[in-house]
Design a protein around this motif. Structure first.
Motif, PDB file in Angstrom:
ATOM      1  N   GLN A   1      -6.231   1.025  -5.310  1.00 55.58           N
ATOM      2  CA  GLN A   1      -5.131   0.132  -4.956  1.00 55.58           C
ATOM      3  C   GLN A   1      -4.967   0.042  -3.441  1.00 55.58           C
ATOM      4  N   VAL A   2      -5.205   1.162  -2.752  1.00 53.91           N
ATOM      5  CA  VAL A   2      -5.133   1.158  -1.288  1.00 53.91           C
ATOM      6  C   VAL A   2      -6.257   0.292  -0.707  1.00 53.91           C
TER       7      VAL A   2
ATOM      8  N   CYS B   1       1.268   2.504  -3.509  1.00 55.68           N
ATOM      9  CA  CYS B   1       0.071   2.658  -4.337  1.00 55.68           C
ATOM     10  C   CYS B   1      -0.025   4.058  -4.944  1.00 55.68           C
ATOM     11  N   THR B   2      -0.665   4.127  -6.108  1.00 57.22           N
ATOM     12  CA  THR B   2      -0.829   5.405  -6.811  1.00 57.22           C
ATOM     13  C   THR B   2      -2.303   5.780  -6.977  1.00 57.22           C
TER      14      THR B   2
ATOM     15  N   ALA C   1       0.817  -1.215   0.000  1.00 58.23           N
ATOM     16  CA  ALA C   1       0.000   0.000   0.000  1.00 58.23           C
ATOM     17  C   ALA C   1       0.850   1.264   0.000  1.00 58.23           C
TER      18      ALA C   1
ATOM     19  N   THR D   1      -5.072  -3.357  -1.124  1.00 53.78           N
ATOM     20  CA  THR D   1      -3.895  -3.756  -0.335  1.00 53.78           C
ATOM     21  C   THR D   1      -4.114  -3.554   1.167  1.00 53.78           C
TER      22      THR D   1
END
Length: 473
Positions: free
Chosen positions: A113-114, A108-109, A105, A117
């Protein structure tokens, strides 16, 4: 039953109630702290995430929601894994998942994604640690189990008081990415706790008793037969109703204080008061629940704790100033700590050691649905009315209702039916023990002195048959 592996706790193994059990309790304390406090501690980084990804507060709040949903909703999956592979391997894998989620995380971008993860992966890792740790605690403690449950449950408020300030320091010094990376490293301690969960050794059997034990029926990975137990059904129903309102006041009490015109720091201090009281309430309640007269009636003590909590919510709805909210947090901390210390102790007493691994998974799944409904519905009620009083009243009614369901259901439906079977079961176990002690095979000439010494030493070893009538309500 719910076991298929060696470390599922053989039915004839006596709980040590000490020894290595204290190491298991220490591991359970840490796991409970991470599991319950981590979803709340992550909220410290929300402002940085809002600034980083250009999103709203409601979007970041989904991280905590996903963590809690994974912790509760994956209960049956955890039960299957424990019954298939055992507690220790599942916890080791869970620790790796929890750490890996936070580490990934930090790179992450996007917020999605956060979610995947820090939310899904870390939440699954915490779930794979939390449930097995409770199962191992149940196997290692019997007479001291209420105290052990109270001490392990104290990990939640202790870690909440520690992780929130730590998160603020990490965010200030290293930003949210560095903070996530360091927290991911800290979660590797879950693997250490998993390594502490040493399986109990089954009793050593003579060759004459080996043949019957080898013909055991293959046990189920998830035992749905627990629903045939009236006590379990009543407990699950009551726990689901309770969770609808139990977590609502801690979520809204800070906002309540802010709307009354108090500063943010002063409002946030209310949670510190609540957590500090909670730290002491849980082990003390565990000690009380372990008393000789109280323990057989532990289900009623749990019902009292829920009524106490619901009544506190109802009184808290009348608070009009900061002093009233402080008094509310003190009494809520006491009642909340009592509920936290007793909820799994009562479940262990209802279903017993062998079915607990399946029962807790099914209960957590039912509670997951209630967790997802409770706080959001309270938020909609607040938006519609604009008054916190109604939110606290509804929460109090829900928790009080759950207490009545548990107490009345147990008194009228369970108590009379459970006394006779357990008396017979205990008598059968004692008769079997006396037969095994009196039996002297012709091919084995054992001196009377050796038998006497064996009987003296045997209670100290794992493997003594437990004849405890308190394994069910």
């Amino acid at each position: 039953m719910g076991a298929v592996v060696a470390d599922d706790g053989p039915s004839g193994v006596k709980a040590p109630d000490g020894g290595w059990g204290w190491a298991v309790l220490f591991g359970c304390f840490i796991i409970t702290g991470f599991s319950y406090a981590f979803p709340k501690a992550v909220s410290v980084f929300f402002k940085e995430l809002i600034r980083e990804f250009g999103i709203g507060y409601s979007d970041t709040a989904w991280i905590s929601s996903i963590l809690l949903a994974m912790l509760y909703g994956t209960g049956p999956l955890c039960s299957v894994c424990v019954n298939r592979f055992g507690c220790r391997p599942v916890m080791l894998v869970g620790g790796l998942f929890a750490s890996m989620g936070m580490v990934i995380a930090s790179f992450c971008t996007s917020i999605l994604q956060v979610y995947l993860t820090a939310g899904v992966i870390t939440g699954l890792g915490l779930a794979l640690n939390f449930q097995p740790s409770l199962i191992m605690l149940n196997r290692y403690f019997d007479k001291r189990r209420p105290l052990a449950n109270g001490l392990s449950a104290a990990g939640s408020p202790v870690f909440l008081c520690a992780l929130s300030p730590l998160g603020q320091i990490l965010q200030h010094e290293y930003g949210w990415r560095g903070g996530f990376l360091i927290l991911g490293g800290m979660l590797l301690n879950c693997c250490v706790c998993g390594a502490l969960m040493r399986p109990l050794e089954p009793p050593k059997k003579s060759e004459a008793t080996k043949e019957p034990s080898e013909k055991k029926v293959k046990k189920k990975l998830l035992d749905f037969s627990v629903f045939k137990d009236g006590g379990f059904v009543i407990y699950t129903l009551a726990a689901s109703i309770m969770v609808l309102g139990l977590f609502v006041p801690p979520v809204f009490v800070v906002s309540y204080a802010k709307d009354l015109g108090y500063q943010d720091t002063k409002a946030a201090f209310l949670l510190t008061i609540l957590g500090f009281i909670d730290i002491f309430a849980r082990p003390i309640c565990g000690m009380v629940a372990g008393l000789k007269w109280v323990r057989p009636r532990c289900v009623y003590l749990f019902s009292f704790a829920m009524i106490f909590n619901g009544f506190t919510d109802l009184m808290g709805s009348m608070s009009v100033d900061y002093g009233g909210l402080v008094v509310f947090c003190i009494f809520f901390g006491i009642s909340y700590g009592m509920v936290g210390a007793l909820q799994f102790e009562v479940l262990m007493a209802i279903v017993g050691t062998q079915k607990f691994s399946s029962a807790i998974g099914l209960v957590l799944l039912a509670e997951a649905m209630a967790v997802l409904i409770g706080p959001p519905s309270a938020g909609k009620l607040l938006d519609a009315t604009g008054r916190y009083m109604f939110v606290f009243i509804i929460a109090g009614i829900e928790v009080t209702t759950s207490a009545l369901v548990l107490a009345l259901g147990n008194f009228f439906c369970i108590k009379k039916k459970s006394e006779e079977p357990h008396t017979k079961e205990e008598a059968a176990e004692r008769e079997e023990l006396s037969k095994s002690e009196d039996k002297t095979p012709e091919d084995a000439k054992v001196d009377s002195i050796e038998v006497e010494q064996f009987l003296k030493d045997e209670p100290e070893k794992n493997g003594e048959v437990v004849t405890n009538p308190e394994t069910c309500v």
